[in-house]
Every structure is written in structure tokens, then in C-alpha cells.
Design a protein around this motif. Structure first.
Motif, PDB file in Angstrom:
ATOM      1  N   GLY A 161      52.261 -25.027  39.337  1.00 51.03           N
ATOM      2  CA  GLY A 161      52.969 -24.685  38.112  1.00 51.03           C
ATOM      3  C   GLY A 161      53.275 -23.205  37.952  1.00 51.03           C
ATOM      4  O   GLY A 161      54.283 -22.825  37.348  1.00 51.03           O
ATOM      5  N   SER A 162      52.416 -22.327  38.514  1.00 48.68           N
ATOM      6  CA  SER A 162      52.639 -20.897  38.353  1.00 48.68           C
ATOM      7  C   SER A 162      53.871 -20.396  39.098  1.00 48.68           C
ATOM      8  O   SER A 162      54.339 -19.274  38.848  1.00 48.68           O
ATOM      9  N   ARG A 199      56.702 -21.205  38.545  1.00 50.63           N
ATOM     10  CA  ARG A 199      57.817 -21.088  37.596  1.00 50.63           C
ATOM     11  C   ARG A 199      57.989 -19.650  37.094  1.00 50.63           C
ATOM     12  O   ARG A 199      59.031 -19.303  36.540  1.00 50.63           O
ATOM     13  N   THR A 200      56.971 -18.834  37.256  1.00 52.51           N
ATOM     14  CA  THR A 200      57.008 -17.466  36.729  1.00 52.51           C
ATOM     15  C   THR A 200      58.231 -16.716  37.249  1.00 52.51           C
ATOM     16  O   THR A 200      58.526 -16.722  38.447  1.00 52.51           O
ATOM     17  N   ARG A 201      58.924 -16.032  36.343  1.00 50.40           N
ATOM     18  CA  ARG A 201      60.164 -15.339  36.698  1.00 50.40           C
ATOM     19  C   ARG A 201      59.871 -13.834  36.823  1.00 50.40           C
ATOM     20  O   ARG A 201      59.988 -13.073  35.855  1.00 50.40           O
ATOM     21  N   SER A 249      62.794 -16.975  39.348  1.00 48.54           N
ATOM     22  CA  SER A 249      61.460 -17.546  39.499  1.00 48.54           C
ATOM     23  C   SER A 249      60.969 -17.400  40.938  1.00 48.54           C
ATOM     24  O   SER A 249      61.751 -17.217  41.878  1.00 48.54           O
ATOM     25  N   ARG A 250      59.676 -17.506  41.082  1.00 48.47           N
ATOM     26  CA  ARG A 250      59.080 -17.455  42.413  1.00 48.47           C
ATOM     27  C   ARG A 250      59.543 -18.639  43.258  1.00 48.47           C
ATOM     28  O   ARG A 250      59.757 -18.514  44.466  1.00 48.47           O
ATOM     29  N   MET A 251      59.719 -19.781  42.617  1.00 51.66           N
ATOM     30  CA  MET A 251      60.180 -20.965  43.330  1.00 51.66           C
ATOM     31  C   MET A 251      61.597 -20.772  43.845  1.00 51.66           C
ATOM     32  O   MET A 251      61.918 -21.151  44.975  1.00 51.66           O
ATOM     33  N   GLN A 293      59.996 -28.995  42.646  1.00 53.91           N
ATOM     34  CA  GLN A 293      59.849 -28.414  41.320  1.00 53.91           C
ATOM     35  C   GLN A 293      58.387 -28.027  41.116  1.00 53.91           C
ATOM     36  O   GLN A 293      57.486 -28.809  41.436  1.00 53.91           O
ATOM     37  N   PRO A 294      58.108 -26.832  40.601  1.00 57.98           N
ATOM     38  CA  PRO A 294      56.725 -26.419  40.357  1.00 57.98           C
ATOM     39  C   PRO A 294      55.995 -27.433  39.483  1.00 57.98           C
ATOM     40  O   PRO A 294      56.487 -27.808  38.416  1.00 57.98           O
ATOM     41  N   THR A 295      54.807 -27.862  39.935  1.00 58.02           N
ATOM     42  CA  THR A 295      54.167 -29.002  39.283  1.00 58.02           C
ATOM     43  C   THR A 295      52.697 -28.795  38.948  1.00 58.02           C
ATOM     44  O   THR A 295      52.311 -28.780  37.785  1.00 58.02           O
TER      45      THR A 295
END
Length: 420
Positions: free
Chosen positions: A48-49, A51-53, A59-61, A124-126
Motif C-alpha cells: 500500500g505504501s 501509492r505515496t507520491r 507515485s512510487r508505483m 495496483q498498490p495493495t
């Protein structure tokens, strides 16, 4: 002249082996090029982390996806590549389930760029960050066959599935002697994440990189994938004995082993008359150790008489300590003269820091090279000068004569001055 040049080249090769831990093995052990295709598995954190922009406004993703697209386009054709995720599928709060969340997104094999890109685009960040379980599975994905094997781990945080310490997992993988390297990349890491990822990389001889920009991520992952395609010498796993009589006999090559704290490891090498044994050892501290350490490499006869030794010592922080030695076996007029068995002893004086596990032992890399030795005194330096003694003698004579001449001229000038 030619023989001296060859000897000089051999000495340079030995020094290079001591500095870099690299050797030139014989065909009986490992080839310089690998017949099997190199394998790489990219292990991506989808927790989930991600997702941090905070990477170039995105975002990191998103940065990871862009990097994967670029790397997949540039992957060398001979590299078999796979992709594994961690934290991509379980969104819940059950820690036990979250720590099982690792899956192979794309199997290791011949790369279909379109399929691999499509698979990455769906991520997708999960969930959680089970780094340790993901490394264990990735090692299994790369198991079997020869060639280089490399895991590239990309994550933005610490493992959340303790007590399964990913650093200990990396050490266990390295202890198996499978020649697998783990490189780690930390996305905008904090100090704890940096320490953990550095430890994972150090345990397997890999590298750690801080990443804070998209281009940096793409470039570094691409470099690591390309590196897997470079011809390398794969070390051969061996297991030294507690005494020379039980030691394995080694031929020219590059070997890996583990030496526990306070433990001696013994190996044997057969040296024919007229040959020279060149060997070096490197001991890596893949965990926290106390200041003050040393490494000893001894060559002794089967009866225990020391022939020659090499040793190195230091204090403070270090990553690896190396030393080496040379032993020329004199030529014999007897064509049937037997070979000599030389016993090699490797020991180190590292001590584990408080609370640090002492098992498995520290990784050691041993280089063995048995080559044709010097054939006579004219092939080696005489007191460090060789035929340079002729030049030195000529310079001494010229200097002596020049001194006499200068003294005579000085006396003559003084006599003329007094007369006038």
C-alpha cells in the motif's frame, strides 16, 4: 625476456585477484563463459505504501511501472527474465495472510515483452511487505541449471513479516552456494529500510542503491539486468575440513565456503615439480562484527611444516579482507618425481557483535591457480634487480671515476689559485 614478461604478467594477475577477489580458473572447475542462459527475476513491492507520491511528482508505483517498461524494452535477448510481486493481492489486515502474499507475475523464461508489460500495467498498490517470503520464492524460481542468477528487489519499506528476517534469508540463500546474487533498490528509503536492504545485498555480494528519481530507477535496474548477461566466472561451492587429512582436493578455480567464527578451514592442492601455486582468500563480514580483525592463509606440508603464509589485519569498518601467497615448487631432473600435496589453512579473527547470529559462518572466496613456475634464476629477479645488477655496477664505476676526476680537477684549481 619472454619468460620474465610472463612472470610479470602472472604477478599482476595475482595482485588483481587479491584486490578484486577474481581469478582465472582452469577448465576442470568452471568455465569463464556460461553455456546456460543468464536468469534474472525482478521482485517488485506492490504494498500500500507504493501509492505515496514523492518521486518526481508521481507515485512510487508509477515510477516503478515506467522503469519496468523501459527495462523490458532493453532487456538483452539472451537473458531469461521473470517478475515476482509482493503485497499485490491481499488487501486485508490479517498479518498471517498478508505475509503469504507473493506471486510470480511473469515466469522466468524467454521474454515476451508485450505480455510482461501488460502484466505489470495491471498492478495496483495493495497490501503488506513480505520481503523474506518473496526472496525465498524468487530463489526457487531461479533454481536449476547453470549460468548467472540474479534477483533485483525493488521496495519502499522494511519487511513487515518479522520474525522472518529477510537479511537472514539472504544469508541462508548465500550459504547454499548456489551463486545467486541479490541486488536491492530502496525507493525514497528511511534509515531502517536502507540498513535492511544493504544487509540483504551484502549477504550475497550484491549492491544496494538509493532511488529518488524515475530516471535513476530505470537506469539502475537496466544496468543490473545487463550485468547478468556479462560473462562471469561462477564460484564452485566447496566445504573445507577441520584438518588437512580430511580436506577436499582443489584444482585451479574459484571456490566459495563458509568459515564460522574461530574456525579453521583446510583444503589440499597438488603441485607438480616445476609448477607454482598462487592462491588468495577473501573473507566478507556480511553482518555486524566487532572492531579488530584478521585473515590468515597458510600453505603447509602434509607433515605440518609451514611453507609460506599471507595475512591481513585491520580495525574499524570493513566489507572484505583479502590476502594471498605464492609457492613455487622447484623443478626436478627426475621425470617421475611425484607431486607435492600442499595443505591450505584459512582462518579469521572476526568476532560477532552483541546479539548478532554467528551462523552460518562468514562467506569466504578462495582462488587457486596452479601454473608453470619459473624455470631458472635468470627468470626471476636477483635481489630485486635481475640483470639490472650490470647497470648498477656500471653506474657505481662511472660514479667512482667521476668522483676521482672531480677531485683531481678541484685540487688542480686550488694549486693554480695558490700559485697565482
Amino acid at each position: 625476456m619472454i619468460r620474465r614478461q610472463r612472470l610479470a604478467a602472472g604477478v599482476c594477475a595475482l595482485l588483481a585477484a587479491l584486490a578484486a577477489g577474481i581469478a582465472f580458473p582452469g577448465g576442470a572447475v568452471a568455465d569463464e563463459t556460461q553455456a546456460a542462459a543468464p536468469k534474472v527475476e525482478l521482485v517488485l513491492d506492490v504494498s500500500g505504501s507504493m501509492r505515496t507520491r514523492d518521486i518526481d511528482g508521481g507515485s512510487r508505483m508509477a515510477a516503478a511501472k515506467q522503469a519496468f517498461d523501459e527495462v523490458l524494452d532493453a532487456t538483452p535477448q539472451e537473458v531469461q527474465l521473470g517478475i515476482r510481486t509482493l503485497g499485490a493481492n491481499y488487501p486485508g489486515n490479517d498479518r498471517k495472510e498478508g505475509c503469504k502474499d507473493t506471486a510470480q507475475l511473469y515466469p522466468v523464461g524467454t521474454l515476451n515483452r508485450t505480455d510482461a508489460k501488460t502484466a505489470v500495467a495491471t498492478l495496483q498498490p495493495t497490501g503488506w511487505t513480505p520481503i523474506g517470503p518473496a526472496l525465498l520464492k524468487a530463489a526457487d524460481d531461479l533454481n536449476g541449471g547453470g549460468g548467472t542468477r540474479r534477483i533485483v528487489l525493488i521496495t519502499d519499506g522494511e519487511d513487515t513479516c518479522q520474525p522472518l528476517d529477510p537479511c537472514e534469508v539472504a544469508r541462508e540463500i548465500a550459504a547454499k552456494g548456489v551463486g545467486l546474487t541479490i541486488d536491492t533498490l530502496g525507493l525514497v528509503p528511511d534509515a531502517k529500510t536502507r540498513d535492511q536492504l544493504s544487509c540483504i545485498a551484502d549477504a550475497t555480494g550484491g549492491t544496494y542503491t538509493d532511488v529518488r528519481h524515475k530516471e535513476q530507477l530505470s537506469s539502475r535496474v537496466g544496468q543490473l539486468v545487463d550485468r547478468a548477461a556479462d560473462p562471469v566466472v561462477t564460484p564452485v561451492a566447496t566445504e573445507g575440513a577441520a584438518q588437512c587429512t580430511d580436506a577436499p582436493e582443489l584444482k585451479s578455480g574459484l571456490y566459495t565456503d563458509r568459515a564460522a567464527f574461530g574456525q579453521q578451514r583446510w583444503y589440499k592442492v597438488s603441485v607438480e615439480p616445476g609448477q607454482e601455486l598462487r592462491t588468495s582468500v577473501s573473507v566478507a563480514d556480511d553482518r555486524a562484527v566487532n572492531p579488530g580483525y584478521g585473515v590468515l592463509l597458510r600453505a603447509v606440508t602434509v607433515h605440518g611444516r609451514e611453507i609460506v603464509r599471507g595475512e591481513a589485519a585491520g580495525t574499524g569498518r570493513t566489507d572484505v579482507v583479502s590476502t594471498g601467497l605464492r609457492y613455487p615448487k622447484p623443478a626436478s631432473d627426475d621425470d617421475n618425481a611425484p607431486a607435492e600435496t600442499v595443505c591450505l589453512q584459512v582462518s579469521h579473527s572476526f568476532s560477532a557483535a552483541s546479539g548478532v547470529k554467528t551462523t552460518p559462518g562468514l562467506p569466504i572466496e578462495l582462488t587457486v591457480d596452479v601454473v608453470a613456475g619459473p624455470s631458472g634464476h635468470h627468470d626471476v629477479a636477483s635481489f630485486g634487480l635481475g640483470r639490472g645488477w650490470w647497470l648498477l655496477g656500471a653506474l657505481v664505476v662511472i660514479g667512482f671515476l667521476a668522483g676521482l676526476l672531480w677531485g683531481w680537477l678541484s685540487r688542480w684549481r686550488v694549486a693554480v689559485w695558490r700559485t697565482n
